[in-house]
Design a protein around this motif. Structure first.
Motif, short mmCIF file in Angstrom:
data_model
loop_
_atom_site.label_atom_id
_atom_site.label_comp_id
_atom_site.label_asym_id
_atom_site.label_seq_id
_atom_site.Cartn_x
_atom_site.Cartn_y
_atom_site.Cartn_z
N ASN A 1 0.82 -1.22 0.00
CA ASN A 1 0.00 0.00 0.00
C ASN A 1 0.85 1.27 0.00
OD1 ASN A 1 -2.49 -1.42 0.08
ND2 ASN A 1 -2.32 -1.66 2.30
N LEU A 2 1.98 1.23 -0.71
CA LEU A 2 2.85 2.40 -0.80
C LEU A 2 2.53 3.25 -2.02
CD1 LEU A 2 6.27 0.82 0.24
CD2 LEU A 2 4.67 2.14 1.64
N THR A 3 1.86 2.67 -2.99
CA THR A 3 1.43 3.42 -4.17
C THR A 3 0.33 2.63 -4.86
OG1 THR A 3 2.17 4.57 -6.17
CG2 THR A 3 3.05 2.38 -5.79
N LEU B 1 1.15 5.44 -17.71
CA LEU B 1 0.97 5.09 -16.30
C LEU B 1 -0.22 5.87 -15.75
CD1 LEU B 1 2.17 3.67 -13.71
CD2 LEU B 1 3.26 5.88 -13.25
N LEU B 2 -1.17 5.15 -15.17
CA LEU B 2 -2.30 5.78 -14.49
C LEU B 2 -2.01 5.73 -13.00
CD1 LEU B 2 -5.08 7.09 -14.97
CD2 LEU B 2 -6.10 4.86 -14.51
N LEU B 3 -1.62 6.87 -12.44
CA LEU B 3 -1.20 6.97 -11.04
C LEU B 3 -2.35 7.51 -10.20
CD1 LEU B 3 1.04 6.85 -8.88
CD2 LEU B 3 1.70 9.16 -9.58
N PHE B 4 -2.84 6.70 -9.26
CA PHE B 4 -3.90 7.13 -8.37
C PHE B 4 -3.33 8.05 -7.29
CE2 PHE B 4 -5.40 3.24 -10.29
CZ PHE B 4 -6.72 3.51 -10.56
N LEU B 5 -3.98 9.18 -7.08
CA LEU B 5 -3.48 10.19 -6.15
C LEU B 5 -4.23 10.13 -4.83
CD1 LEU B 5 -3.18 13.18 -8.65
CD2 LEU B 5 -1.51 11.40 -8.14
N GLU B 6 -3.51 10.41 -3.77
CA GLU B 6 -4.07 10.42 -2.42
C GLU B 6 -4.30 11.85 -1.96
OE1 GLU B 6 -5.05 7.81 -0.81
OE2 GLU B 6 -4.28 6.34 -2.26
N PRO B 7 -5.37 12.10 -1.19
CA PRO B 7 -5.63 13.47 -0.71
C PRO B 7 -4.61 13.91 0.33
CG PRO B 7 -7.19 11.92 0.24
CD PRO B 7 -6.42 11.15 -0.78
N GLU B 8 -4.35 15.20 0.34
CA GLU B 8 -3.44 15.78 1.33
C GLU B 8 -4.26 16.33 2.49
OE1 GLU B 8 -0.41 18.39 -0.02
OE2 GLU B 8 -0.19 17.41 -1.96
N SER B 9 -3.67 16.28 3.67
CA SER B 9 -4.39 16.73 4.87
C SER B 9 -4.50 18.25 4.95
CB SER B 9 -3.68 16.20 6.12
OG SER B 9 -2.32 16.64 6.14
N ARG B 10 -3.56 18.96 4.32
CA ARG B 10 -3.55 20.42 4.44
C ARG B 10 -4.59 21.10 3.57
NH1 ARG B 10 -1.36 22.97 0.11
NH2 ARG B 10 -0.26 21.66 -1.43
N ARG C 1 -8.67 20.06 -1.63
CA ARG C 1 -8.64 19.96 -3.10
C ARG C 1 -7.26 19.54 -3.61
NH1 ARG C 1 -8.78 24.58 -5.15
NH2 ARG C 1 -8.72 25.91 -3.31
N CYS C 2 -6.36 19.16 -2.69
CA CYS C 2 -4.99 18.83 -3.08
C CYS C 2 -4.75 17.33 -2.99
CB CYS C 2 -3.99 19.56 -2.17
SG CYS C 2 -4.17 21.37 -2.21
N PHE C 3 -4.06 16.80 -4.00
CA PHE C 3 -3.76 15.37 -4.08
C PHE C 3 -2.32 15.19 -4.55
CE2 PHE C 3 -8.26 15.94 -4.50
CZ PHE C 3 -8.83 14.86 -3.85
N ARG C 4 -1.75 14.05 -4.19
CA ARG C 4 -0.38 13.77 -4.59
C ARG C 4 -0.16 12.27 -4.72
NH1 ARG C 4 3.65 15.98 -0.39
NH2 ARG C 4 5.10 14.69 -1.56
N GLY C 5 0.86 11.92 -5.50
CA GLY C 5 1.22 10.52 -5.68
C GLY C 5 2.67 10.41 -6.11
N THR C 6 3.31 9.31 -5.73
CA THR C 6 4.72 9.09 -6.04
C THR C 6 4.90 7.69 -6.60
OG1 THR C 6 5.31 10.52 -4.18
CG2 THR C 6 7.08 9.21 -5.15
N VAL C 7 5.77 7.56 -7.59
CA VAL C 7 6.06 6.26 -8.18
C VAL C 7 7.53 6.25 -8.62
CG1 VAL C 7 5.36 6.97 -10.51
CG2 VAL C 7 5.29 4.57 -9.87
#
Length: 240
Positions: free
Chosen positions: A85-87, A110-119, A122-128
């Motif tokens: 569950n790291l990406t 590559l279809l990268l699913f983004l996770e919501p940010e706590s701050r 409307r902000c999301f991020r993902g790393t691969v």
């Protein structure tokens, strides 16, 4: 008399169209996309950040990244990261030749699913993790430039409706989540921001040194083979 009335009618129609366009643009807030390559060398991490113009409302948010032939994602490494569950990502095609050089490899998506940010809601991020492929030796330079286009932001809402003025259907045939088989309609924003390409600089050899490298390689190979043969003859036990 009739000809004198056409001017105000045309001006009114043009003004109405302009006000309508401004209303649509104001209603559809721009979605910002940024990408960054972390670490150094051939093995990097691609970080994608997205700030939507509106709340996602429980929709799945993803970034569609077009990987040129000079960059690849290791499918085995990706599977391991998803097991922990790291990406979350889907690779097209699923089978990638990780040993192929740049001039024999194919581009991928590559279809990268983004996770919501706590701050920010409307902000999301993902790393691969991404890896650079070996390139041909070049003449007059020691680096090859691999352009990475700006990702395309996608939303998938199985239980909600998106504004038709701001979002349009996208041709993406994959589930809304990497861990489910339920396929819903993906959408992409109509008002795409203009983003600059991200350049990956890959070290390459000098073509002027090809003869020297071949000679040293042949000499080293012959020397090592001779040492191994000598050791085998001296210490080896051969049956008679």
């Amino acid at each position: 008399m009739a000809g004198g009335r056409r001017g105000p009618v045309r001006v009114g129609a043009g003004l109405g169209a302009l006000l309508c366009a401004l209303h649509v643009q104001a209603a559809c807030r721009v979605t910002s996309v940024t990408q960054e390559l972390l670490k150094e060398g051939f093995h990097r991490d691609l970080l994608v950040k997205v700030e939507l113009g509106e709340d996602a409302g429980g929709c799945a948010v993803a970034a569609q990244v077009h990987l040129p032939s000079g960059i690849y994602v290791d499918p085995y490494e990706l599977a391991t990261l998803q097991q922990h569950n790291l990406t979350k990502a889907v690779l097209f095609p699923a089978a990638i030749d990780v040993e192929a050089p740049e001039y024999l490899a194919q581009a991928a998506v590559l279809l990268l699913f983004l996770e919501p940010e706590s701050r920010c809601s409307r902000c999301f991020r993902g790393t691969v993790p991404v890896h650079a492929r070996y390139h041909r030796p070049a003449r007059g330079t020691h680096r090859a430039l691999v352009p990475l286009q700006s990702p395309q932001v996608l939303l998938c809402c199985c239980h909600g409706q998106l504004s038709a003025e701001c979002w349009e259907p996208a041709e993406v045939d994959t589930p809304c989540s990497s861990d489910t088989n339920s396929s819903c309609q993906w959408h992409t924003t109509k008002h795409r921001p203009v983003c600059e390409e991200l350049m990956l600089r890959v070290p390459v050899g000098h073509r002027e040194h090809s003869s020297l490298v071949c000679a040293l390689t042949l000499l080293t190979t012959g020397l090592c083979s001779g040492l191994i043969l000598a050791a085998a003859c001296k210490y080896g036990h051969f049956s008679q």
